[in-house]
Design an enzyme around this catalytic site. Structure first.
Site, short mmCIF file in Angstrom:
data_model
loop_
_atom_site.label_atom_id
_atom_site.label_comp_id
_atom_site.label_asym_id
_atom_site.label_seq_id
_atom_site.Cartn_x
_atom_site.Cartn_y
_atom_site.Cartn_z
N TYR A 49 0.72 -1.03 -0.01
CA TYR A 49 -0.01 0.06 0.12
C TYR A 49 0.81 1.29 -0.09
CZ TYR A 49 -4.45 -2.43 0.41
OH TYR A 49 -5.61 -3.24 -0.11
N ASP A 90 -8.27 -33.99 5.24
CA ASP A 90 -9.12 -34.66 4.34
C ASP A 90 -8.23 -35.71 3.55
OD1 ASP A 90 -8.00 -33.30 2.19
OD2 ASP A 90 -9.61 -31.91 1.98
#
Length: 293
Positions: A147, A285
Site C-alpha cells: 500500500y 481430508d
C-alpha cells in the site's frame, strides 16, 4: 521504459543516501562507544540477531555494489537468484526437509531486457525498503509495503513473489528480512506466552487466538499439552472448538492454517515442537497432496 529507468535511478539515489546515513551513524557510534562499533562486512559484537542483521545489510550492499560496478564498465546490470519455479532445484533431507540444491539453476533479471526490466526495478525498490527496515530494526507487513505504492506493484502477488525471490537471492529465511506476512492461522488450547509487545496471551479462550505475526519473538511459553492437533480446515477447527474439544481432550493444543498454512502458522508449529516436543497429529481430508504440504 522511461518511467522504469527513472525508478531505477531513483532507487539507486535512495540507496546511496541510506549508505551515507549508515556510515555517519557508525562513525558516531565508534566515537561514543569505542570497541562496540558494527562492521558492515558481517562481523558484529553483541547478539546473534545483530550479526544476522549486519550480514543481511552487507548482502544487499553487495548486490548494489555489483550494479554500480556494471554501470561503471558501461555494462547492463543484472540480478540473479535460485529459480523457485522448478522442483529440479529442490532436494529432501531427513533432518531439515526440503532444501534448495547447491547446483540449482538461476533466474536472471536484466536491466536491458524488456521482459524483465520492470521486475528488476521493483526488486531494487523492495531491497531498499528491506535495507531500511533491517537498519532501523523495525518490521513491516507485506500488505503495508504494497500500500506504499499500489500502482507501482500492481498486485499483492507481485510483491509477495519479489520478497521470496530476494530471500533466495540473499540466501536467508524470509522472516529475517523484517518483512512479515499477516497471520491467518488460529490456535487454541493449553498454551500461554508473551508476545513481542509484552502482552500476555492465553490461547485457552473459547474461540482461540490468531497466530502472532512475529512467532520468532514470542517468549515465556508455557503449556502442559499432551499433544498438538493440526486441523487443515477452519470449519473443522471451529466445529471442534464448539464441541469443547480442548476441555474434553485436555490438556492439548489445536491449531489451523485455514487451508494451505501460511508461514507464521508453520513457524508456530515448529516453535511448539522445539519448545515442548509434544506428539503432533493432523486432521486432514483425503487429498493425496496434503501429506506433501
Amino acid at each position: 521504459m522511461s518511467d522504469i529507468s527513472d525508478t531505477f535511478w531513483h532507487i539507486l539515489d535512495e540507496y546511496r543516501t541510506s549508505l551515507e546515513g549508515f556510515e555517519r551513524a557508525e562513525k558516531l557510534r565508534e566515537h561514543c562507544l569505542p570497541g562496540e562499533a558494527t562492521d558492515v562486512s558481517g562481523s558484529a559484537s553483541g547478539s546473534g540477531t545483530g550479526t544476522e542483521s549486519c550480514n543481511i545489510m552487507a548482502a544487499i550492499e553487495a548486490q548494489f555494489e555489483a550494479i554500480f560496478a556494471s554501470l561503471s564498465r558501461m555494462e547492463s546490470p543484472s540480478l540473479s537468484y535460485n529459480s523457485r519455479s522448478t522442483w529440479d532445484n529442490i532436494r529432501y533431507q531427513d533432518r531439515t526437509g526440503l532444501k534448495m540444491r547447491e547446483d540449482a539453476s538461476n533466474t536472471v533479471l536484466k536491466f536491458d531486457a524488456p521482459q524483465s526490466i520492470n521486475r528488476f526495478a521493483l526488486t531494487l525498490k523492495v531491497m531498499s525498503i528491506i535495507y531500511k527496515l533491517v537498519q532501523s530494526n523495525t518490521y513491516s507487513t507485506k500488505r503495508d509495503i504494497f500500500y506504499q505504492d499500489t500502482q507501482m506493484f500492481g498486485s499483492q502477488t507481485v510483491l509477495d513473489d519479489i520478497v521470496d525471490n530476494i530471500s533466495c537471492m540473499l540466501k536467508v529465511p524470509r522472516w529475517s528480512l523484517h518483512v512479515l506476512a499477516t497471520s491467518k492461522g488460529s490456535i487454541a488450547g493449553d498454551l500461554q506466552y508473551t508476545d513481542t509487545d509484552g502482552n500476555f496471551v492465553d490461547c485457552s479462550v473459547t474461540a482461540g487466538v490468531l497466530v502472532p505475526n512475529r512467532v520468532e519473538g514470542i517468549e515465556n511459553l508455557h503449556s502442559n499439552a499432551k499433544f498438538v492437533l493440526i486441523v487443515e480446515k477452519d470449519a473443522t477447527f471451529q466445529k471442534l472448538l464448539d464441541d469443547d474439544v480442548c476441555s474434553k481432550l485436555a490438556p492439548c493444543i489445536v491449531i489451523t492454517g485455514k487451508g494451505f498454512p501460511d508461514l507464521n502458522t508453520r513457524l508456530m508449529v515448529r516453535k511448539l515442537w522445539d519448545t515442548f516436543h509434544p506428539p503432533i497429529m493432523a486432521l486432514v481430508d483425503a487429498d493425496p497432496h496434503v501429506p506433501v504440504l
